[in-house]
Design an enzyme around this catalytic site. Structure first.
Site, PDB file in Angstrom:
ATOM      1  N   GLU A  61     107.729 116.364 -16.634  1.00 24.94           N
ATOM      2  CA  GLU A  61     108.769 117.530 -16.146  1.00 24.94           C
ATOM      3  C   GLU A  61     107.708 118.730 -16.464  1.00 24.94           C
ATOM      4  O   GLU A  61     108.153 118.595 -15.760  1.00 24.94           O
ATOM      5  CB  GLU A  61     110.402 117.763 -17.111  1.00 24.94           C
ATOM      6  CG  GLU A  61     110.757 116.834 -16.723  1.00 24.94           C
ATOM      7  CD  GLU A  61     111.503 115.526 -16.895  1.00 24.94           C
ATOM      8  OE1 GLU A  61     110.164 115.055 -17.618  1.00 24.94           O
ATOM      9  OE2 GLU A  61     112.194 114.066 -16.787  1.00 24.94           O
ATOM     10  N   PHE A  84     117.955 115.289 -13.142  1.00 26.27           N
ATOM     11  CA  PHE A  84     119.197 115.707 -13.626  1.00 26.27           C
ATOM     12  C   PHE A  84     119.209 117.279 -14.154  1.00 26.27           C
ATOM     13  O   PHE A  84     117.846 117.368 -14.409  1.00 26.27           O
ATOM     14  CB  PHE A  84     119.678 114.601 -14.391  1.00 26.27           C
ATOM     15  CG  PHE A  84     120.558 113.916 -14.005  1.00 26.27           C
ATOM     16  CD1 PHE A  84     121.868 113.462 -14.004  1.00 26.27           C
ATOM     17  CD2 PHE A  84     119.446 112.241 -13.764  1.00 26.27           C
ATOM     18  CE1 PHE A  84     122.699 112.448 -13.578  1.00 26.27           C
ATOM     19  CE2 PHE A  84     120.179 111.429 -13.583  1.00 26.27           C
ATOM     20  CZ  PHE A  84     121.631 111.656 -13.690  1.00 26.27           C
ATOM     21  N   ASP A  86     119.691 118.608 -16.887  1.00 25.45           N
ATOM     22  CA  ASP A  86     119.229 118.352 -18.608  1.00 25.45           C
ATOM     23  C   ASP A  86     118.685 118.327 -18.894  1.00 25.45           C
ATOM     24  O   ASP A  86     117.587 118.821 -19.410  1.00 25.45           O
ATOM     25  CB  ASP A  86     120.892 117.274 -18.623  1.00 25.45           C
ATOM     26  CG  ASP A  86     121.438 116.997 -18.148  1.00 25.45           C
ATOM     27  OD1 ASP A  86     122.644 117.278 -19.588  1.00 25.45           O
ATOM     28  OD2 ASP A  86     121.375 116.721 -17.179  1.00 25.45           O
ATOM     29  N   PHE A  87     117.342 117.545 -18.236  1.00 28.06           N
ATOM     30  CA  PHE A  87     116.162 117.479 -18.309  1.00 28.06           C
ATOM     31  C   PHE A  87     114.991 119.134 -17.925  1.00 28.06           C
ATOM     32  O   PHE A  87     113.807 118.752 -18.391  1.00 28.06           O
ATOM     33  CB  PHE A  87     115.683 116.905 -16.992  1.00 28.06           C
ATOM     34  CG  PHE A  87     116.056 115.642 -17.134  1.00 28.06           C
ATOM     35  CD1 PHE A  87     116.572 115.305 -18.392  1.00 28.06           C
ATOM     36  CD2 PHE A  87     116.113 113.796 -16.571  1.00 28.06           C
ATOM     37  CE1 PHE A  87     117.670 114.256 -18.679  1.00 28.06           C
ATOM     38  CE2 PHE A  87     117.375 113.735 -16.674  1.00 28.06           C
ATOM     39  CZ  PHE A  87     117.399 113.055 -17.551  1.00 28.06           C
ATOM     40  N   HIS A 130     123.468 114.225 -19.484  1.00 30.58           N
ATOM     41  CA  HIS A 130     123.319 113.875 -18.767  1.00 30.58           C
ATOM     42  C   HIS A 130     124.571 114.300 -17.944  1.00 30.58           C
ATOM     43  O   HIS A 130     124.947 114.004 -16.101  1.00 30.58           O
ATOM     44  CB  HIS A 130     123.467 112.587 -17.775  1.00 30.58           C
ATOM     45  CG  HIS A 130     122.552 112.095 -18.465  1.00 30.58           C
ATOM     46  ND1 HIS A 130     121.989 111.170 -19.214  1.00 30.58           N
ATOM     47  CD2 HIS A 130     120.797 111.469 -16.801  1.00 30.58           C
ATOM     48  CE1 HIS A 130     120.547 110.639 -19.688  1.00 30.58           C
ATOM     49  NE2 HIS A 130     120.328 110.218 -18.140  1.00 30.58           N
TER      50      HIS A 130
END
Ligand SMILES: Cc1ncc(C[n+]2csc(CCOP(=O)(O)OP(=O)(O)O)c2C)c(N)n1
Lengths: 328, 323
Positions: A61, A84, A86-87, A130
């Site tokens: 990422e 997602f 979240d990442f 998630h």
């Protein structure tokens, strides 16, 4: 312009198809994009239509976002998929310290035409890693534009505007809304960043919302109508820059406001909106601004727990009744 | 047979593999029947790695696992009832229904948690390793991860830190040929993840991850090395993910023929045939093991299904120790 019914995933795809055909500088980078055309079907057909311009990356990422940034600084217009929302945490330096600050730090020498696209939200029992709604973190990072659309037409129009923006945009889309359908104009349909929409005019109170909160609010408004309360629903669409004019015009008319979002309460975007209304529109208010939001816990897995934590239509109904002094 | 494991131990290891296979198969069925919310990732085909590695651990050793962690938890001694109850979202589950499949932990067994964030486990393993060193306890940490995770920055930071501080960590890469839809051959710069160890001045070992004894042997050496205070090892178990990335994955990125090819290399069949050749296992015993495991799993499902759902307000519990 004719309209057809499309869902939000198809709206993403259409915006990207049109923009990529128009401008060769646009490319898409992220994880697992090619084989399935994106996990929400949002890139279907794009890898075939634009070979080499939809790029699968390793699970890296920091470098996915960093690569987007570096490419943007050197003349490309990257669209970065976070898989997602979240990442984003795995690329926080690249987003917050680098992307958001570069133009300003370097005295305006360069443009950063980068879109960071992040599916967010809960409701699928995907648990705490998630399911987050993280928009307010990025509102708090000067240098980023923050978009959270709800309806498919806005998804298309805002995405096209985001891609054409010379500034970095973080674009959240609720994963439960990918299948939501609605009319979408064909061809050149642009919704400018920074403009809210009055989606349901009303006179008794203003509901300010975005993303999944929009659908909740529209259903609440429908129920409230049955109780003789005529709520105005404003879909903020872009949280930064915020269209405070539209908000102010509405509150000057209704004198009451409720902010609705799925992100948890403390430090959420509702706090920001509420603070601004209090400081700039105090004389027009007939009731304190109320907020409807998720509970302050990480999203739990088991459906009953998740459901308990998330805000509900009835919470919106109750909040609007409270600001209109009609609890009983 | 190079291994030091005793006859009884061998049978126990086989039984653990059968338990994991049974658990995963059952979880797939429960998911298909709509009884498991969210999504689940199965490790069918990777049992030799979980069992081989955990076979050399002491009860007080730590493991850190991933989104595909059921096998690791079972191999470390996890309770089947609590696992299934967690998967179906009940109050009696390992995490009281707050975690689900991707977030199982048992701190009493040294299982420091599964992780929904790929590569999220590396830094935690470093902390556990450092803590062991500071507390001088002679424990070790196993950090399980996938080939995909080896491309996260956290992998590289952890390898370096473990090396400079000689932390008692065994990094176990389960190279199952794919990260979601992405083939390892595309996303990794060299054929062996273990080769990266050289850059960090630690041993890198590649083994056939479907061969229980090979894994047992290699993990044993690495763990001994770690206990001697000589630092970390990177062990790469070459294996294959036979099910989709998650249940329901359309798997357009590979052929059924490829899956079938790997089914022939089944770690259970392979170990069973070794045991049979050595006369350590008979067809009768095998049947008996299967039956015991089936009974245990049936009991676990019954336990889970008879368990209460968490009360909605319990969503607010467990945030802080001292609110
Ligand atoms: C930081 C982060 N990025 C992306 C994902 C989405 N994701 C979940 S599992 C997975 C593939 C992981 O592959 P690997 O590490 O090889 O483990 P395997 O699934 O093969 O066991 C991806 C991309 C994630 N959970 N976390």
């Amino acid at each position: 312009m004719t309209e057809r019914i499309l869902n939000c995933a198809a709206a993403v795809c259409e915006a990207l198809t049109e923009e990529m055909a128009r401008d060769e500088a646009i490319f898409i980078i992220g994880e697992d994009l090619v084989a399935h055309g994106g996990i929400f079907g949002q890139f279907k057909g794009l890898p075939e239509r634009f070979p080499g311009r939809v790029i699968d990356s390793p699970i890296s990422e920091s470098c996915i976002v960093g690569a987007g940034l570096g490419a943007a600084l050197t003349g490309m217009r990257p669209f970065v998929d976070m898989h997602f929302a979240d990442f984003v945490t795995c690329a926080m330096d690249e987003i917050v310290n680098q992307t958001a600050k570069i133009r300003y730090m370097f005295g305006g020498q360069v443009k950063v035409p980068l879109v960071i696209w992040a599916p967010d939200g809960a409701g699928l029992s995907a648990a705490a890693h998630h399911s987050q709604s993280l928009e307010s973190w990025f509102v708090h990072a000067p240098g980023l534009k923050v978009v959270v659309p709800s309806e498919p037409a806005d998804v298309k129009g805002l995405l096209k505007a985001a891609i054409r923006s010379d500034d970095p945009v973080i674009f959240f889309q609720h994963k439960k809304l990918f299948a939501r359908e609605g009319p979408v104009p064909e061809g050149e349909h642009i919704v400018p960043l920074g403009r809210a929409a009055v989606k349901r005019p009303g006179s008794s109170a203003t509901i300010l919302t975005y993303g999944s909160g929009f659908y909740m609010s529209m259903e609440a408004a429908h129920e409230l109508a049955g109780m003789g309360i005529d709520a105005e629903v404003i879909d903020l669409r872009t949280l930064k820059p915020l269209d405070f004019e539209t908000i102010a015009a509405s509150i000057q008319k209704t004198n009451r406001a409720v902010v609705v979002h799925e992100a948890c309460l403390s430090g959420g975007f509702g706090a920001e909106v509420s603070a601004r209304i209090n400081s700039e529109l105090f004389d027009y208010l007939d009731a304190p601004v109320l907020r409807v939001a998720a509970r302050d816990v990480p999203m739990p897995f088991s459906p009953r727990l998740e459901n308990f934590v998330l805000p509900k239509i009835e919470d919106v109904v109750n909040a609007v009744r409270a600001v209109t002094y009609r609890q009983r | 047979m190079k291994s030091s494991a005793s006859t009884r131990e061998m049978r126990r290891l086989y039984r653990t593999m059968v338990t994991i296979r049974g658990f995963e198969t059952l979880a797939g069925e429960l998911f298909a029947a709509g009884k498991i919310p969210g999504f689940i990732h199965l490790s069918i085909g990777q049992e030799a790695s979980s069992v081989g590695v955990c076979s050399v651990l002491r009860p007080d050793d730590y493991i850190v696992t991933t989104h595909r962690g059921h096998g690791h938890v079972i191999a470390k001694g996890g309770n089947l009832k609590k696992m299934i109850a967690e998967l179906v979202g009940r109050k009696t589950g390992y995490c009281k229904g707050k975690g689900g499949s991707m977030h199982i932990a048992d701190f009493s067994l040294g299982i420091l948690g599964a992780n929904g964030v790929v590569g999220g486990g590396f830094p935690i393993a470093i902390g556990a390793g450092l803590s062991i060193k500071l507390r001088r306890t002679n424990q070790v940490v196993v950090c399980f991860f996938g080939d995909g995770a080896s491309n996260r920055g956290t992998f590289h930071e952890a390898m370096n830190m473990a090396s400079i501080w000689k932390l008692p960590i065994l990094f176990v890469c389960e190279n199952n040929c794919y990260a979601s839809t992405t083939p390892t051959t595309y996303a990794c710069s060299a054929a062996d993840i273990a080769a990266r160890a050289a850059g960090y001045n630690i041993p890198g070992v590649t083994v056939d991850g479907n061969d229980l004894l090979a894994v047992h042997e290699a993990a044993g050496q690495a763990v001994e090395r770690a206990r001697r205070g000589e630092g970390p090892t990177l062990l790469e178990n070459k294996t294959y993910r036979r099910r989709g990335h998650f249940e329901g994955d359309p798997q357009k990125y590979r052929t059924q023929a490829e899956v079938a090819e790997w089914e022939k290399k089944d770690p259970l069949l392979r170990f069973a045939s070794i045991l049979k050749k050595k006369k350590l296992l008979t067809g009768e015993m095998e049947k008996e093991i299967r039956k015991q495991v089936d009974d245990e799993l049936t009991e676990a499902v019954a336990f889970a299904e008879q368990s209460e759902w968490p009360a909605p307000e319990e969503a607010l519990e467990d945030m802080f120790v001292n609110p």
